[in-house]
Design a protein around this motif. Structure first.
Motif, short mmCIF file in Angstrom:
data_model
loop_
_atom_site.label_atom_id
_atom_site.label_comp_id
_atom_site.label_asym_id
_atom_site.label_seq_id
_atom_site.Cartn_x
_atom_site.Cartn_y
_atom_site.Cartn_z
N ILE A 177 0.83 -1.22 0.00
CA ILE A 177 0.00 0.00 0.00
C ILE A 177 0.86 1.26 0.00
CG2 ILE A 177 -1.72 1.30 1.32
CD1 ILE A 177 -2.98 -1.30 2.11
N PRO A 178 0.71 2.11 -1.03
CA PRO A 178 1.58 3.29 -1.15
C PRO A 178 1.62 4.18 0.08
CG PRO A 178 0.42 2.93 -3.22
CD PRO A 178 -0.16 1.94 -2.22
N HIS A 179 0.49 4.40 0.75
CA HIS A 179 0.56 5.37 1.85
C HIS A 179 1.32 4.81 3.05
CE1 HIS A 179 -2.55 3.79 4.53
NE2 HIS A 179 -3.33 3.62 3.49
N ASN A 180 1.47 3.50 3.12
CA ASN A 180 2.35 2.96 4.17
C ASN A 180 3.81 3.32 3.88
OD1 ASN A 180 0.37 1.83 5.79
ND2 ASN A 180 0.33 -0.08 4.61
N HIS A 181 4.18 3.31 2.59
CA HIS A 181 5.54 3.73 2.22
C HIS A 181 5.76 5.20 2.57
CE1 HIS A 181 6.96 0.11 0.15
NE2 HIS A 181 5.67 -0.10 -0.07
N THR A 182 4.74 6.01 2.33
CA THR A 182 4.85 7.44 2.63
C THR A 182 5.04 7.65 4.13
OG1 THR A 182 3.47 7.93 0.72
CG2 THR A 182 3.66 9.67 2.40
N SER A 183 4.25 6.95 4.93
CA SER A 183 4.34 7.07 6.38
C SER A 183 5.73 6.64 6.88
CB SER A 183 3.25 6.20 7.02
OG SER A 183 3.38 6.15 8.42
N VAL A 184 6.25 5.55 6.33
CA VAL A 184 7.58 5.08 6.75
C VAL A 184 8.66 6.06 6.27
CG1 VAL A 184 9.29 3.23 6.47
CG2 VAL A 184 6.88 2.67 6.91
N ALA A 185 8.49 6.60 5.06
CA ALA A 185 9.46 7.58 4.55
C ALA A 185 9.51 8.80 5.46
CB ALA A 185 9.08 7.99 3.13
N GLU A 186 8.36 9.19 5.98
CA GLU A 186 8.32 10.38 6.84
C GLU A 186 8.91 10.12 8.22
OE1 GLU A 186 4.17 11.34 6.71
OE2 GLU A 186 4.34 12.33 4.75
N MET A 187 8.61 8.93 8.77
CA MET A 187 8.97 8.69 10.17
C MET A 187 10.21 7.86 10.39
SD MET A 187 5.43 8.63 12.18
CE MET A 187 6.43 8.81 13.65
N ALA A 188 10.62 7.09 9.36
CA ALA A 188 11.82 6.26 9.48
C ALA A 188 12.53 6.27 8.13
CB ALA A 188 11.46 4.84 9.91
N PRO A 189 13.02 7.46 7.70
CA PRO A 189 13.51 7.62 6.33
C PRO A 189 14.70 6.73 5.97
CG PRO A 189 13.96 9.58 7.66
CD PRO A 189 13.07 8.71 8.46
N ALA A 190 15.44 6.25 6.96
CA ALA A 190 16.60 5.40 6.65
C ALA A 190 16.18 4.00 6.20
CB ALA A 190 17.51 5.28 7.88
N THR A 191 14.91 3.64 6.38
CA THR A 191 14.43 2.31 5.99
C THR A 191 14.37 2.20 4.48
OG1 THR A 191 13.01 2.43 7.93
CG2 THR A 191 12.54 0.68 6.35
N HIS A 192 14.90 1.12 3.94
CA HIS A 192 14.80 0.90 2.50
C HIS A 192 13.43 0.30 2.19
CE1 HIS A 192 16.83 0.83 -1.39
NE2 HIS A 192 15.93 -0.11 -1.66
N ARG A 193 12.69 0.98 1.32
CA ARG A 193 11.27 0.65 1.12
C ARG A 193 11.02 -0.04 -0.22
NH1 ARG A 193 12.17 5.57 3.12
NH2 ARG A 193 11.79 6.57 1.10
N LEU A 194 10.49 -1.27 -0.14
CA LEU A 194 10.24 -2.08 -1.33
C LEU A 194 8.74 -2.27 -1.51
CD1 LEU A 194 13.04 -4.40 -0.20
CD2 LEU A 194 13.08 -3.34 -2.45
N HIS A 195 8.27 -1.90 -2.69
CA HIS A 195 6.84 -2.00 -3.00
C HIS A 195 6.59 -3.30 -3.74
CE1 HIS A 195 3.13 0.00 -5.13
NE2 HIS A 195 2.78 -0.70 -4.07
N TYR A 196 5.68 -4.10 -3.21
CA TYR A 196 5.39 -5.40 -3.83
C TYR A 196 3.91 -5.70 -3.66
CZ TYR A 196 5.10 -10.46 -4.36
OH TYR A 196 4.73 -11.73 -4.75
#
Ligand SMILES: [Mg+2]
Length: 233
Positions: A177-196
């Protein structure tokens, strides 16, 4: 895919960690310094839509695949009218109660996680409703994915940020879900985010999440990316 309730005027602060989630996170025995992989469950480890279609079929309902949302896309067979929002929520609660334990595991997921667990600690972060948490734990175990489960509510950034503070190590996050990536980008930006997105029909409805680093097509693709990310020094 999971049901995303409409934001209401009394929505909680999206940057706050809900107390039931904090309580679950406090029970994890994570190793400081060891890489961390955080994976979603619905449409990442389990085929949510396949199960939902079976459930709807038994109720003279169907999903019409018009967009990446449950709201507005679940329709009555008799007149093609969308199910009203006030019916959708209890319907989906019923689905989770009846079907969570029976969802099929995604091809290659258990094998990839087993291989990745040699270099990383794994946590399943799912917005499964709390009443279905135990069923999800049993399903994970039955399909060779007995990793700790956190039943989250709302955006995932607060839980991911808390996990990162516990491990202080490289981390990867997988979600459909894209908005989960957005939330993680905002609050834990060092996390590498993979969309699947496991379901090919759903995947065709959506491009890469704006806040992901990589859109993966298969679990072997995810595995290769995650392995190289988490073993970089
Ligand atoms: Mg999901």
């Amino acid at each position: 895919m999971t049901f995303q309730p409409q934001m209401s005027h009394k929505s909680p602060d999206p940057t706050a960690l809900p107390a039931p989630v904090a309580e679950q996170l406090a029970t994890l025995a994570l190793t400081r310094g060891r890489p961390l992989l955080i994976v979603d469950a619905d449409e990442v480890l389990f085929y949510f839509m396949r199960g939902l279609e079976r459930f709807l079929d038994g109720r003279d309902l169907y999903f019409d695949w018009a967009s990446y949302a449950l709201h507005g896309n679940i329709r009555q067979r008799r007149d093609n009218a969308p199910v009203a929002a006030e019916i959708l929520h209890p319907l989906l609660q019923r689905f989770f109660a009846e079907a969570t334990e029976e969802l099929e595991p995604v091809d290659g997921a258990a094998e990839a996680l087993a291989a990745l667990s040699e270099t990383a600690q794994i946590v399943v972060l799912s917005n499964v409703p709390m009443p279905a948490r135990e069923a999800r734990i049993r399903a994970l175990a039955r399909h060779g994915m007995a990793y700790p489960l956190i039943a989250n509510t709302g955006p995932k950034g607060p839980a991911v940020a808390t996990l990162l503070r516990q491990v202080m190590a490289p981390a990867a996050f997988v979600d459909d879900i894209p908005h989960n990536h957005t939330s993680v980008a905002e609050m834990a930006p060092a996390t590498h985010r993979l969309h699947y997105i496991a379901d090919q029909r759903l995947a065709a409805l959506l491009g890469p999440a704006p806040d992901c680093h990589h859109r993966a097509e298969t679990w072997p693709d995810l595995q290769a990316h995650i392995h190289s990310l988490l073993t970089q020094t």
